[in-house]
Every structure is written in C-alpha cells, then in structure tokens.
Design a protein around this motif. Structure first.
Motif: not given
Length: 345
Positions: A239-264
């Motif tokens: 009933f609900l999709l819960t997407l968990i994102i590493d908001m710290s970006g420690i692994d040289v990843r941008e949180p918003w880019a991770d979110y967009d890629q997950l959605i894609q």
C-alpha cells in the motif's frame, strides 16, 4: 534458504475402474449385476498458509501427485476417493501454467483454497448398465485420468509497506529498529540477500503492519542487474512505498540523484508502482552534511519526508506514526475504489 520462484510437476489422481460382478446367493441363481463404481481420483489443491514464508520445499520436491481412486467392488461397493494432494503455499503465491504462460491460480489469504487439478472420475460398475433389454451386463468403465501439468510457483509477498533503497542506505538497520525482524546488519553492501518481512507493532491500537525489506537496488536493476531486481515483485501489492536515502552523501552520492534513480528503476520495472503513495526516509541525519542536503532536497523534490537517524534512533517514533497514517489512508482509498467499481457493475 529463501526461494520465491520454482517449477513443479503435478498429477491429480486417476479414477478407479468400475467392477463387473453379479449377485450370487443361495436360491438367487439370477441375482443380477452388483458391481460398484470406481472412486474419484484425488485433486491437487493449493492452500494458503501464513505459517509458510517461501517456496523452499517445492524446490527440493518438485513432483506431487494426488491419490488414485479405489476400484469398485462387488456387492454394490463403490471405491473410496483418492487422497487429495494439498500444497500449502504462502499468501501471495501465483501459479503460472508453463505450457500456456497464463496465470491459472492466485492465493492471497490464509486458509484460502483453490483446486488446481481435478482428479479423474471413477468408472461405472456393471450395475449402471442394467436395462430392460440387458439384464446381465458384463461391461464396466475404466477410471478417467486425472489432470496433470507443469507449473511455475511465484511468490509476491503481501506486505503493507515496501522498503527500497541503495545498498548501505540503512534498510536492514531501520527494519531491525522498528520491527521484530532481525536482518543481518554490516558495514558493507548487499548484506541482505533476500527479502525480509518485519512486523511493526502498534500496541495502543492493537494493530500491526508488515514491511518488506527488499535487497539493495543498483543502477540498472530494472534490467536484471544486481540483486534487487529479482525481488521487486514483492512490493507490487504494497500500500505504501518507503524509499530510504542516505541523506549524508558520505559515499560521494547526491541524495536527490539517488532518489531520482530509484524512481526511474521502479517505473522501468512497473509504471504502476509509481502510482502508489510514497514516503521518503531521510537517514543518517546525525551527520552534519545531512542537514544541508535535506534543505536542498526539500526545495527540489515534492515528496513526503521523514528525517531519521538509525544511529541515535531519532525520528523513528514519528516515522512509525507517519507510516500508520499513510497506510490507513491508502487502504481506505483502495476500499472506496473497490466499492465504486462494484456499484458500477
């Protein structure tokens, strides 16, 4: 071992043959036919059971048969029905006929049953062939063969919430903190190798919700890369999709880019998934960089966000309440849609 897809070969029981027999008693020289009918063969039946959580037993034992019906006997005795073959499967299991590629059965609830293959009917005994012009028939029918086929069993977990994210985003840690599940937690990616089903308890409401932790997705998951693609089917009924994102970006990843890629990736796997309500869990808010990244994220993405820290456990109580609220709303909306559809019929 977790198995969510396997092939089986099934055979319903054959019917028993009818009997040719005549009554023979003292002073009854011409007693007439008394051959009984053969018994019906056993069916192959699917039964949903919440005590099952995967299809492992059918991987190692793929052949299942219903019992043969007993043959008819004299003195008007019909044969007993063959024993049914009952396959207990987890709720959420679908059955695909390998010959046609069509879905032939679906089990969604505990205790739900479905006859997948019917046993053959028993043959008539000679008693059934008696007539005014044939007083002593010497004919009986053989039993009919039971149905058979090869099928694929596919498990699609029935959980209220689907939890997805990239490796090391904190899915397993979050699951262990808010549910009774104890998935493996480690500081390296792909510690979760198969879906974990956890139960979120709400003692004050005397209610529970189930959450499915899906192994970490990677870029190209919808194209069968990595582990997560094999298990995306387990969130189709959520009933609900819960997407968990590493908001710290420690692994040289941008949180918003991770979110967009997950959605894609979710949309490429099944566009219907994007129509489900979504909740973003912003994890690792104990890191300084996470606060600034969250501000940027909130300005650029329109999605419900709950900041949490699995290290300090801040925000987890609020997350549980938000999950309850969104799942309740989604269930009510689905129920309303079903009622509207039934009314239109």
């Amino acid at each position: 071992m977790f198995v969510d897809e396997t092939k089986v070969k099934l055979q319903a029981g054959d019917g028993g043959r009818g009997c040719v027999s005549f009554r023979r008693e003292k002073y009854e020289a011409f007693g007439g036919p008394n051959g009984g009918d053969g018994g019906k063969g056993g069916d192959v039946i699917l039964e949903g059971s919440s005590n099952e959580n995967n299809l492992t037993r059918y991987r190692f034992q793929p052949h299942w048969n219903g019992g043969r019906g007993e043959h008819g006997r004299g003195s008007d005795q019909s044969g007993a029905q063959g024993k049914n073959c009952v396959l207990t499967v987890p709720p959420g299991t679908i059955v695909v006929d390998l010959e046609t590629g069509q879905i032939v059965a679906e089990i969604l609830e505990h205790g739900e049953t479905k006859v997948l293959l019917e046993g053959g009917n028993g043959g008539w005994g000679n008693k059934k062939f008696k007539s005014s012009v044939n007083r002593a028939p010497r004919r009986a029918n053989p039993g009919e063969p039971g149905g058979s086929g090869e099928f694929k069993l596919i498990l699609k977990s029935i959980a209220d919430i689907g939890l997805v994210g990239y490796p090391n985003a904190g899915k397993s840690t979050l699951t262990s903190l808010i549910t009774n599940a104890r998935p493996k937690v480690a500081a390296y990616p792909f510690t979760t190798l198969h879906p974990q089903i956890g139960v979120i308890e709400y003692p004050e409401r005397y209610k529970t919700l189930e959450i499915a932790d899906i192994p970490g997705l990677i870029d190209g998951a919808s194209e069968n890369r990595g582990l997560g693609h094999r298990f995306l089917r387990h969130i189709e009924r959520c009933f609900l999709l819960t997407l968990i994102i590493d908001m710290s970006g420690i692994d040289v990843r941008e949180p918003w880019a991770d979110y967009d890629q997950l959605i894609q990736e979710l949309g490429a796997y099944d566009p219907e998934l994007l129509k489900k309500p979504k909740l973003l869990v912003a994890n690792k808010m104990d890191e300084e960089s996470a606060v600034e990244n969250l501000k940027i994220f909130e300005k650029t993405r329109d999605v419900a966000i709950q900041p949490v820290s699995c290290l300090t456990e801040e925000g987890l109580a609020e997350l549980k309440e938000l999950i309850w609220e969104k799942v309740t709303q989604a269930k009510a909306k689905e129920k309303e849609a079903e009622s509207s559809k039934s009314g239109n019929r």
